[in-house]
Design a protein around this motif. Structure first.
Motif, mmCIF file in Angstrom:
data_model
loop_
_atom_site.group_PDB
_atom_site.id
_atom_site.type_symbol
_atom_site.label_atom_id
_atom_site.label_comp_id
_atom_site.label_asym_id
_atom_site.label_seq_id
_atom_site.Cartn_x
_atom_site.Cartn_y
_atom_site.Cartn_z
ATOM 1 N N SER A 268 0.857 -1.198 0.000
ATOM 2 C CA SER A 268 0.000 0.000 0.000
ATOM 3 C C SER A 268 0.889 1.244 0.000
ATOM 4 C CB SER A 268 -0.906 0.009 1.232
ATOM 5 O OG SER A 268 -0.128 0.001 2.419
ATOM 6 N N TYR A 269 0.343 2.347 -0.532
ATOM 7 C CA TYR A 269 1.095 3.592 -0.665
ATOM 8 C C TYR A 269 0.325 4.705 0.044
ATOM 9 C CZ TYR A 269 3.492 0.850 -4.195
ATOM 10 O OH TYR A 269 4.191 -0.139 -4.838
ATOM 11 N N PRO A 270 0.603 4.942 1.326
ATOM 12 C CA PRO A 270 -0.191 5.891 2.118
ATOM 13 C C PRO A 270 0.021 7.357 1.756
ATOM 14 C CG PRO A 270 1.644 5.035 3.420
ATOM 15 C CD PRO A 270 1.632 4.266 2.139
ATOM 16 N N LYS B 64 -4.296 -0.527 -9.370
ATOM 17 C CA LYS B 64 -3.790 -0.544 -8.001
ATOM 18 C C LYS B 64 -4.453 -1.615 -7.156
ATOM 19 C CE LYS B 64 -2.642 2.599 -4.216
ATOM 20 N NZ LYS B 64 -2.648 3.997 -3.756
ATOM 21 N N PHE B 65 -5.783 -1.731 -7.247
ATOM 22 C CA PHE B 65 -6.485 -2.730 -6.437
ATOM 23 C C PHE B 65 -6.186 -4.137 -6.932
ATOM 24 C CE2 PHE B 65 -10.255 -5.445 -5.760
ATOM 25 C CZ PHE B 65 -10.197 -5.522 -4.373
ATOM 26 N N SER C 247 -2.931 -5.320 -5.547
ATOM 27 C CA SER C 247 -2.727 -5.202 -4.098
ATOM 28 C C SER C 247 -2.591 -6.577 -3.458
ATOM 29 C CB SER C 247 -3.892 -4.453 -3.460
ATOM 30 O OG SER C 247 -5.060 -5.250 -3.475
ATOM 31 N N ASN D 215 -3.727 -7.475 -0.691
ATOM 32 C CA ASN D 215 -5.001 -7.876 -0.075
ATOM 33 C C ASN D 215 -5.845 -8.711 -1.030
ATOM 34 O OD1 ASN D 215 -4.450 -6.626 2.331
ATOM 35 N ND2 ASN D 215 -5.452 -4.698 1.770
#
Length: 753
Positions: free
Chosen positions: A171-173, A357-358, A361, A363
């Motif tokens: 992830s990239y916060p 991105k999703f 991921s 996740n």
């Protein structure tokens, strides 16, 4: 679910170690209904060098084959549901990482394999290792669709066995501006390349491209992030990095190129990636099937410019990035200028990538892995049940192409370099005798194969090698000059074995007659022999001769004299826990008890049978001391009171071992002996210490031996003939192939050489 991972692992600084750690954390923290227990069997390049976290339950020393076997034992006894192997050739021991097969072939749970490298033009060893992995794996996971095509085309993997799961990304916060500020790069246009540094990364191409870019855009900074690859550091030191620094100075780019020579942890890496406007992968070679750095950059929504290596061509298609030619710094410079001039174009690329991105991921990908774990556990139970009901040894079809490749009008060439005949070593009597034995057996069992030309060639060589006194010369150079006046006793013995079989086979009246004449001319030398194996070979030859003349008192007397010598050697050398004919167990060992058992068909001597059975039992305890046949290696053999040499194992041992167990079965019909015959043969097909196949189905040849590092890939006459003798032998034993038809009517359970 209880999952075993085989991989490098943090804190080892390795891309696959980071990948496995990310996957484990994603599976652990994901929202699922399963209770997950995840353990790592970590591969280390240096014993005790890493302070592993608690999930590491076993450390595999890269160069210790016993550690791989130990790991398999722990996994099998540890109630694991599934094993996931992270595969990359360079992280496992042995030739092309072959030691991993010692683990995989022993597993008794489902095996999934993540292939981080799939080679389109592998070396012989690389292909052999991957083919063995494919055979054992329940599913193969690749990260690109291009890899699917290679697996099907090069390795003949069925599509049903392959699953595509992309490389996960963190992830990239932070946003772009916040990340730049955190790095002290506010107001800069940031270009980035990260990963282990090595020449094939093409960083010098990117640096050369910067000259025109920084002239037009002075606020550009190119970050080169990552330490030098450990293997490069070991062999070359920092030579390449120093070259890059010198290039930066030469081009006057010191204010625009920043090196971070460290292994970047995920949190700081996420900051670098979030800060970059354009990500560059200027790799020099197209043969890269997956790039974690490329996946990370796309997951961060960066605009990527790359050379067209396999992963990049697939990932950056449909406007998701920009490609330039390999080593083309001018082309890269033009593309960078165009993007920096046209911010809308740059942002359009970033927008297209942002949608991935999703999908990339961890996740989301963790859910795919969990589904695969569950599915594999269920399917494995079903598949194992099917295998237990359909277990059958699959023999290769008879293919003498390599035997013919090695044979010319003179005889069969001794050696080969890979599968190419090596003329430097010429011919020898031993191999031509073996080849005659093989050709005679094939002619008997399958006359439509038409091997009479081979029989003629080998008989002619033996006839030419026989001296006037009945003895034989052995080695001949390629220009047809014998290199000695008298050959070795072993060569003499093997020749007598083959000639005896020729006399009993009656394949052709002319060949039979010349064989009988050569056999009887050699008779005066039988009792002069002192090599115990040469005597054993002669015993087999005389026994074959007696099959067509069972009342020949002269040769029965010869047989008795040869056997008495062998028995004398046994009684002279046996001791406590040592029931053998010499103080060392060396080569072609099983041929000695085999010869005694064959001879006793004519001699009917109780002490001969007792010695044969005692020595065979002693040898059996050595050969099957492990799960599979484990031969004594020629790298030191096995002397009484000394360690046993495990490698330098040679195919010749297998054939004599099969013969020994078949003779034992004739005396005592215990199923274990027939099982031993089959398990001995399996040594050629991967049932050995390294779990590697020695038979080359493409050439029809057999590799020369099993070494500690892997397989000796040369395919000489001895190994190839021995393999096909063993295969014809198995056809006869199993009675399930046309080769067995002619022998099926014969009285013996096994009709063998």
């Amino acid at each position: 679910m209880k999952i075993a991972y085989i991989s490098t692992y943090v804190p080892r600084q390795c891309g696959i170690a980071t990948f496995t750690n990310d996957l484990i954390k994603a599976v652990y923290y994901n929202d699922h209904q399963q209770v997950i227990d995840q353990h790592v069997f970590a591969v280390s390049d240096e014993k005790g060098a890493y302070d592993y976290p608690s999930e590491v339950v076993y450390e595999i020393e890269q160069g210790s084959r016993q550690h791989y076997i130990g790991a398999a034992s722990i996994i099998n006894s540890g109630a694991y549901d599934v094993c996931l192997l992270e595969h990359e050739y360079g992280i496992y021991g042995g030739n092309s990482g072959g030691y991993i097969l010692s683990l995989l072939k022993r597993l008794r749970i489902p095996l999934l394999v993540n292939l981080h490298t799939v080679l389109e033009n592998p070396s012989v060893d690389e292909k052999a290792v991957l083919e063995e992995i494919v055979q054992r794996a329940d599913k193969l996971i690749v990260m690109t669709t291009y890899a699917v095509g290679i697996l099907q085309r090069v390795y003949s993997v069925p599509l049903s066995k392959i699953v595509v799961i992309p490389h996960g990304v963190p992830s990239y916060p932070l946003g772009n501006r916040e990340a730049k500020s955190a790095l002290g790069l506010a107001g800069k246009r940031v270009l980035l390349t990260f990963g282990f540094l090595s020449r094939n990364k093409g960083i010098d191409v990117a640096i050369k491209a910067l000259q025109e870019v920084v002239r037009r855009f002075p606020d550009v900074v190119y970050l080169v992030v990552g330490r030098t690859h450990p293997n490069v550091l070991k062999h070359e030191g920092e030579e390449y990095r120093h070259h890059l620094h010198a290039l930066v100075d030469e081009l006057g780019l010191r204010q625009h190129v920043v090196f971070d020579n460290s292994f970047i942890e995920n949190e700081r890496l996420a900051t670098y990636l979030s800060a970059c406007d354009i990500y560059i992968t200027p790799y020099l070679n197209e043969a890269q099937i997956t790039s974690g750095t490329l996946s990370f950059a796309m997951g961060a929504g960066a605009c990527v410019i790359s050379t067209p290596y396999w992963h990049a061509k697939e990932a950056l298609a449909k406007g998701r990035g920009i490609l330039f030619n390999f080593k083309d710094h001018e082309g890269l410079s033009r593309e960078l200028v165009h993007l920096l001039e046209d911010d809308r174009r740059l942002q359009a690329v970033r927008t297209r990538v942002a949608g991935l991105k999703f999908d990339l991921s961890w996740n989301k990908l963790a859910l795919q892995y969990m589904e695969l774990f569950l599915e594999s556990r269920q399917q494995y139970v079903f598949d194992q049940d099917k295998k237990s009901h359909n277990k059958k040894l699959e023999l290769p079809p008879l293919d003498l192409q390599h035997v013919r490749r090695l044979t010319n009008q003179v005889g069969i060439i001794q050696h080969a370099t890979y599968a190419t005949p090596n003329y430097h070593h010429g011919y020898c009597l031993d191999d031509n005798a073996r080849a005659l034995l093989l050709a005679l057996m094939v002619q008997e069992d399958h006359p439509d194969r038409d091997v009479m030309d081979l029989i003629s060639t080998y008989v002619s060589y033996i006839h030419y090698a026989q001296r006037a006194d009945g003895n034989f010369k052995n080695f001949m150079s390629f220009d047809n000059r014998f290199l000695e006046d008298v050959g070795s006793e072993d060569a003499f013995g093997r020749c007598i074995w083959a000639l005896g079989y020729l006399v009993r086979s009656r394949t052709n009246a002319s060949f039979h007659q010349i064989g009988k004449e050569m056999f009887e001319r050699a008779r005066p030398h039988l009792q002069k022999l002192r090599s115990i194996r040469a005597i054993a070979y002669c015993v087999l030859g005389v026994a074959h001769y007696l099959e067509q003349a069972p009342q020949h008192e002269g040769f029965i007397a010869e047989l008795r004299g040869l056997v008495q010598f062998i028995c004398h050697e046994f009684n002279a050398n046996k001791g406590v826990d040592w029931e053998w004919f010499e103080k060392i167990v060396s080569y072609d060992n099983a041929i000695i008890p085999t010869a005694l058992l064959r001879a006793n068909v004519y001699l009917h001597m109780d002490d001969v049978e007792q010695i044969a059975l005692a020595s065979a039992s002693f040898l059996d305890g050595i050969l099957f001391r492990k799960q599979e046949l484990s031969l004594i290696g020629n790298d030191g053999w096995y002397a009484a009171g000394s360690p046993l040499a495990e490698f330098g194992q040679q195919p010749i041992e297998v054939y004599s071992t099969m013969l020994m167990y078949e003779e034992l079965y004739k005396i005592d019909r215990r199923p274990i002996y027939r099982e031993r015959v089959e398990r001995s043969y399996q040594w050629f097909l991967g049932g050995n210490d390294l779990q590697l196949n020695l038979f080359d189905k493409e050439t029809g040849g057999c590799c020369d031996g099993l070494e500690s590092y892997g397989v000796n890939r040369n395919q000489g006459a001895e190994s190839t003939i021995t393999f096909w003798l063993s295969t014809v032998h198995m056809y006869r034993a199993l009675k399930n192939h046309p080769l067995a038809k002619s022998s099926a009517s014969k009285s013996s359970t096994f009709t063998v050489a």
